[in-house]
Design a protein around this motif. Structure first.
Motif, PDB file in Angstrom:
ATOM      1  N   GLY A  12       0.838  -1.206   0.000  1.00 39.35           N
ATOM      2  CA  GLY A  12       0.000   0.000   0.000  1.00 39.35           C
ATOM      3  C   GLY A  12       0.863   1.242   0.000  1.00 39.35           C
ATOM      4  N   LEU A  13       0.399   2.269   0.695  1.00 40.03           N
ATOM      5  CA  LEU A  13       1.080   3.568   0.690  1.00 40.03           C
ATOM      6  C   LEU A  13       2.570   3.458   1.029  1.00 40.03           C
ATOM      7  N   ILE A  14       2.899   2.859   2.168  1.00 34.15           N
ATOM      8  CA  ILE A  14       4.313   2.833   2.583  1.00 34.15           C
ATOM      9  C   ILE A  14       5.023   1.609   2.002  1.00 34.15           C
ATOM     10  N   GLY A  15       4.269   0.529   1.721  1.00 25.88           N
ATOM     11  CA  GLY A  15       4.860  -0.644   1.078  1.00 25.88           C
ATOM     12  C   GLY A  15       5.514  -0.265  -0.252  1.00 25.88           C
ATOM     13  N   ALA A  34       4.143  -9.684  -1.349  1.00 26.11           N
ATOM     14  CA  ALA A  34       2.927 -10.396  -0.954  1.00 26.11           C
ATOM     15  C   ALA A  34       1.857  -9.388  -0.559  1.00 26.11           C
ATOM     16  N   ASP A  35       0.755  -9.399  -1.274  1.00 28.72           N
ATOM     17  CA  ASP A  35      -0.380  -8.510  -0.981  1.00 28.72           C
ATOM     18  C   ASP A  35      -1.563  -9.057  -1.773  1.00 28.72           C
ATOM     19  N   PRO A  36      -2.658  -9.403  -1.090  1.00 28.18           N
ATOM     20  CA  PRO A  36      -3.770 -10.042  -1.807  1.00 28.18           C
ATOM     21  C   PRO A  36      -4.521  -9.112  -2.765  1.00 28.18           C
ATOM     22  N   PRO A  72      -1.679  -3.348   7.640  1.00 26.50           N
ATOM     23  CA  PRO A  72      -2.355  -2.612   8.724  1.00 26.50           C
ATOM     24  C   PRO A  72      -1.873  -3.053  10.115  1.00 26.50           C
ATOM     25  N   ASN A  73      -1.886  -2.116  11.061  1.00 18.59           N
ATOM     26  CA  ASN A  73      -1.298  -2.334  12.394  1.00 18.59           C
ATOM     27  C   ASN A  73      -1.747  -3.633  13.058  1.00 18.59           C
ATOM     28  N   ALA A  74      -3.046  -3.915  12.982  1.00 16.16           N
ATOM     29  CA  ALA A  74      -3.601  -5.053  13.724  1.00 16.16           C
ATOM     30  C   ALA A  74      -3.077  -6.392  13.198  1.00 16.16           C
ATOM     31  N   GLU A  93       6.643  -2.307  10.123  1.00 11.19           N
ATOM     32  CA  GLU A  93       6.305  -0.880  10.109  1.00 11.19           C
ATOM     33  C   GLU A  93       5.816  -0.446  11.494  1.00 11.19           C
ATOM     34  N   LYS A  94       5.906   0.837  11.749  1.00 10.68           N
ATOM     35  CA  LYS A  94       5.417   1.380  13.017  1.00 10.68           C
ATOM     36  C   LYS A  94       3.906   1.515  12.965  1.00 10.68           C
ATOM     37  N   PRO A  95       3.165   1.471  14.058  1.00 11.62           N
ATOM     38  CA  PRO A  95       3.627   1.013  15.361  1.00 11.62           C
ATOM     39  C   PRO A  95       3.913  -0.486  15.312  1.00 11.62           C
ATOM     40  N   HIS A 121      10.741   2.945  12.533  1.00 11.37           N
ATOM     41  CA  HIS A 121      10.732   4.346  12.975  1.00 11.37           C
ATOM     42  C   HIS A 121      11.865   5.039  12.220  1.00 11.37           C
ATOM     43  N   GLN A 122      11.575   5.349  10.948  1.00 11.63           N
ATOM     44  CA  GLN A 122      12.665   5.750  10.059  1.00 11.63           C
ATOM     45  C   GLN A 122      13.293   7.086  10.429  1.00 11.63           C
ATOM     46  N   ARG A 123      12.616   7.898  11.272  1.00  6.79           N
ATOM     47  CA  ARG A 123      13.232   9.187  11.623  1.00  6.79           C
ATOM     48  C   ARG A 123      14.591   8.973  12.294  1.00  6.79           C
ATOM     49  N   PRO A 296      15.914   8.572   4.698  1.00  4.16           N
ATOM     50  CA  PRO A 296      15.848   7.602   5.798  1.00  4.16           C
ATOM     51  C   PRO A 296      15.289   6.249   5.383  1.00  4.16           C
ATOM     52  N   TYR A 297      14.409   6.217   4.381  1.00  7.37           N
ATOM     53  CA  TYR A 297      13.848   4.924   3.951  1.00  7.37           C
ATOM     54  C   TYR A 297      14.919   4.086   3.237  1.00  7.37           C
ATOM     55  N   ALA A 298      15.764   4.753   2.449  1.00 11.32           N
ATOM     56  CA  ALA A 298      16.862   4.047   1.773  1.00 11.32           C
ATOM     57  C   ALA A 298      17.878   3.566   2.806  1.00 11.32           C
TER      58      ALA A 298
HETATM   59  N1  LIG Z   1       6.957   4.843   8.583  1.00 10.12           N
HETATM   60  C1  LIG Z   1       6.109   5.616   7.933  1.00 10.12           C
HETATM   61  O1  LIG Z   1       6.440   6.719   7.541  1.00 10.12           O
HETATM   62  C2  LIG Z   1       4.724   5.100   7.654  1.00 10.12           C
HETATM   63  C3  LIG Z   1       3.893   5.813   6.786  1.00 10.12           C
HETATM   64  C4  LIG Z   1       2.622   5.282   6.501  1.00 10.12           C
HETATM   65  C5  LIG Z   1       2.208   4.101   7.091  1.00 10.12           C
HETATM   66  N2  LIG Z   1       3.044   3.456   7.967  1.00 10.12           N
HETATM   67  C6  LIG Z   1       2.637   2.170   8.590  1.00 10.12           C
HETATM   68  O2  LIG Z   1       2.666   1.167   7.564  1.00 10.12           O
HETATM   69  C7  LIG Z   1       1.589   0.240   7.734  1.00 10.12           C
HETATM   70  C8  LIG Z   1       0.734   0.249   6.469  1.00 10.12           C
HETATM   71  O3  LIG Z   1       0.176   1.519   6.303  1.00 10.12           O
HETATM   72  P1  LIG Z   1      -0.278   2.040   4.847  1.00 10.12           P
HETATM   73  O4  LIG Z   1      -0.679   3.465   5.040  1.00 10.12           O
HETATM   74  O5  LIG Z   1       0.746   1.697   3.822  1.00 10.12           O
HETATM   75  O6  LIG Z   1      -1.587   1.148   4.627  1.00 10.12           O
HETATM   76  P2  LIG Z   1      -2.340   0.837   3.269  1.00 10.12           P
HETATM   77  O7  LIG Z   1      -3.748   0.554   3.654  1.00 10.12           O
HETATM   78  O8  LIG Z   1      -2.061   1.894   2.249  1.00 10.12           O
HETATM   79  O9  LIG Z   1      -1.619  -0.525   2.742  1.00 10.12           O
HETATM   80  C9  LIG Z   1      -1.693  -1.740   3.426  1.00 10.12           C
HETATM   81  C10 LIG Z   1      -1.558  -2.866   2.396  1.00 10.12           C
HETATM   82  O10 LIG Z   1      -1.477  -4.106   3.088  1.00 10.12           O
HETATM   83  C11 LIG Z   1      -2.209  -5.077   2.351  1.00 10.12           C
HETATM   84  N3  LIG Z   1      -2.558  -6.160   3.266  1.00 10.12           N
HETATM   85  C12 LIG Z   1      -3.527  -6.191   4.213  1.00 10.12           C
HETATM   86  N4  LIG Z   1      -3.477  -7.367   4.885  1.00 10.12           N
HETATM   87  C13 LIG Z   1      -2.465  -8.073   4.337  1.00 10.12           C
HETATM   88  C14 LIG Z   1      -1.911  -9.371   4.591  1.00 10.12           C
HETATM   89  N5  LIG Z   1      -2.392 -10.152   5.561  1.00 10.12           N
HETATM   90  N6  LIG Z   1      -0.863  -9.786   3.830  1.00 10.12           N
HETATM   91  C15 LIG Z   1      -0.343  -8.994   2.867  1.00 10.12           C
HETATM   92  N7  LIG Z   1      -0.843  -7.761   2.577  1.00 10.12           N
HETATM   93  C16 LIG Z   1      -1.879  -7.309   3.303  1.00 10.12           C
HETATM   94  C17 LIG Z   1      -3.409  -4.312   1.792  1.00 10.12           C
HETATM   95  O11 LIG Z   1      -3.950  -4.967   0.666  1.00 10.12           O
HETATM   96  C18 LIG Z   1      -2.751  -2.975   1.429  1.00 10.12           C
HETATM   97  O12 LIG Z   1      -2.275  -2.961   0.102  1.00 10.12           O
HETATM   98  C19 LIG Z   1       0.845   0.690   8.991  1.00 10.12           C
HETATM   99  O13 LIG Z   1       1.352  -0.029  10.076  1.00 10.12           O
HETATM  100  C20 LIG Z   1       1.211   2.163   9.114  1.00 10.12           C
HETATM  101  O14 LIG Z   1       1.161   2.637  10.445  1.00 10.12           O
HETATM  102  C21 LIG Z   1       4.292   3.912   8.234  1.00 10.12           C
END
Ligand SMILES: NC(=O)c1ccc[n+]([C@@H]2O[C@H](COP(=O)([O-])OP(=O)(O)OC[C@H]3O[C@@H](n4cnc5c(N)ncnc54)[C@H](O)[C@@H]3O)[C@@H](O)[C@H]2O)c1
Length: 345
Positions: A12-15, A34-36, A72-74, A93-95, A121-123, A296-298
């Motif tokens: 997703g966004l950070i992936g 891996a992402d469904p 997602p966090n959970a 990823e955090k948290p 915690h890339q900072r 920081p991500y690199a």
């Molecule tokens: N360090 C940072 O700067 C930063 C920035 C954003 C998000 N995050 C953290 O990254 C994590 C993801 O956030 P996001 O904003 O990218 O979320 P997002 O919703 O954009 O992406 C999550 C992805 O995970 C996939 N997914 C869900 N369950 C899955 C599973 N069991 N196996 C594989 N893939 C699965 C979803 O399909 C989705 O593509 C969170 O923990 C968030 O707190 C960190």
């Protein structure tokens, strides 16, 4: 340098950022995503990396030595424990998780697998933070006295179209403040007590839009943090430090640290100290260090590889990230109860 096989779970966004940095990292071979979701599959195909609907399938098939968990966090704990049991180091990823029990499970799984578990915690990996950390540790501020951090900005209305961001479990304390808490702990050490007030007066959501926090550090210093997602303001790390290209960089400070000998602002690294005399009637000198830009991500991806092959110790090990989670959860609890929360020793 031999290439180490790494997988990314969650695209997703950070992936996406992790996939990009893994592809660019000379010592890393991105062996699977891996992402469904359909977007996940399309993304993997667009960069010619094998796609898997399930992380277990990825581990069995391409055997990564390490995986980045950006789901997602959970879901963090279940996936991390499973990957560790299958022999892959984890960068979560955090948290680290959304409960302390889950965070503990990850720490225990890493110990029994004898594999590294790090948290994103890339900072901490930002050269600005690395320099600040060295300055504080070397006593350049003298004895730490106090700090102030601002985490104030305006999230656009459409950000809240996603329901969970308006509901319990969302909100700027758990989504954003945890970065600042981790950053402040990295510089000043452990937090021992937390007090807080929250408000939802502007957005009227179930979760807060604004919070003010008081921190007491084990070293005796005190801190205040203000977080708001409804304040039209530039004073927060995402805008001031320019870590992510999706935010326009603002040339301002957001974090202010003071000691008995000097003060330091971040991210501009302004160092205020006395050259002659020492008191409020004497003249303060200002020195500023302009650093090379660091991504920081690199750096985090390079570091993950180095930790797995035993060349470096984790900058943010899971057990340390668990303490940042504990302090952040305590902020919400302090605001709810109106009490000072004492953290575990
Ligand atoms: N360090 C940072 O700067 C930063 C920035 C954003 C998000 N995050 C953290 O990254 C994590 C993801 O956030 P996001 O904003 O990218 O979320 P997002 O919703 O954009 O992406 C999550 C992805 O995970 C996939 N997914 C869900 N369950 C899955 C599973 N069991 N196996 C594989 N893939 C699965 C979803 O399909 C989705 O593509 C969170 O923990 C968030 O707190 C960190």
């Amino acid at each position: 340098m031999s290439k180490l096989p790494i997988g990314v779970i969650g695209a997703g966004l950070i992936g996406r950022t992790h996939i990009d940095r893994a592809l660019k990292q000379p010592g890393v071979d991105l062996v699977g995503v891996a992402d469904p979701s359909d977007e996940g599959r399309r993304l993997a195909q667009s960069v010619n990396v094998p796609w898997f609907a399930d992380h277990d399938e990825m581990i069995r098939s391409v055997k990564p030595r390490g995986v980045v968990i950006a789901t997602p966090n959970a879901t963090h704990a279940k996936i991390a424990v499973h990957c560790l049991q299958r022999g892959a180091a984890v960068l979560v990823e955090k948290p680290i998780a959304d409960t302390l029990d889950d965070a503990r499970t990850i720490c225990e799984a890493a110990l029994s697998a004898k594999l590294p578990a790090m948290v994103g915690h890339q900072r901490r990996q930002n050269p600005i933070m690395q320099r600040a950390k060295r300055m504080v540790a070397a006593g350049k501020l003298g004895r730490p006295v106090c700090l102030t951090a601002l985490s104030t900005w305006l999230k656009p209305a459409e950000y809240f179209d996603t329901a969970w961001r308006r509901l319990k479990g969302g909100g700027p304390i758990l989504i954003n403040l945890i970065h600042d808490v981790d950053q402040l702990r990295y510089l000043f050490g452990d937090i021992v007590t937390v007090q807080a007030m929250t408000s939802n007066a502007v957005r009227s959501f179930e979760v807060e839009d604004t919070a003010v926090i008081l921190l007491r550090f084990r070293n005796g210093a005190l801190g205040t943090v203000t977080v708001s997602d409804t304040a039209a303001a530039p004073w927060n790390w995402d805008l001031s430090a320019g870590e992510a290209e999706r935010f326009p960089r603002q040339d301002v400070n957001s974090h202010f640290l003071s000691g008995t000998e000097a003060s330091l602002t971040l991210p501009r690294l302004e160092y205020w100290h006395y050259r002659e005399g020492k008191g409020w009637h004497d003249e303060l000198t200002l020195e500023r260090t302009a650093l090379h830009f660091g991504d920081p991500y690199a750096e985090q991806m390079r570091h993950f590889r180095a930790v797995i092959v035993g060349e470096e110790e984790p900058v943010c090990p899971a057990a340390d990230a668990m303490r940042s989670l504990e302090a952040t959860l305590a902020v919400a609890e302090a605001a709810r109860s109106g009490k000072e929360i004492v953290l575990s020793a």
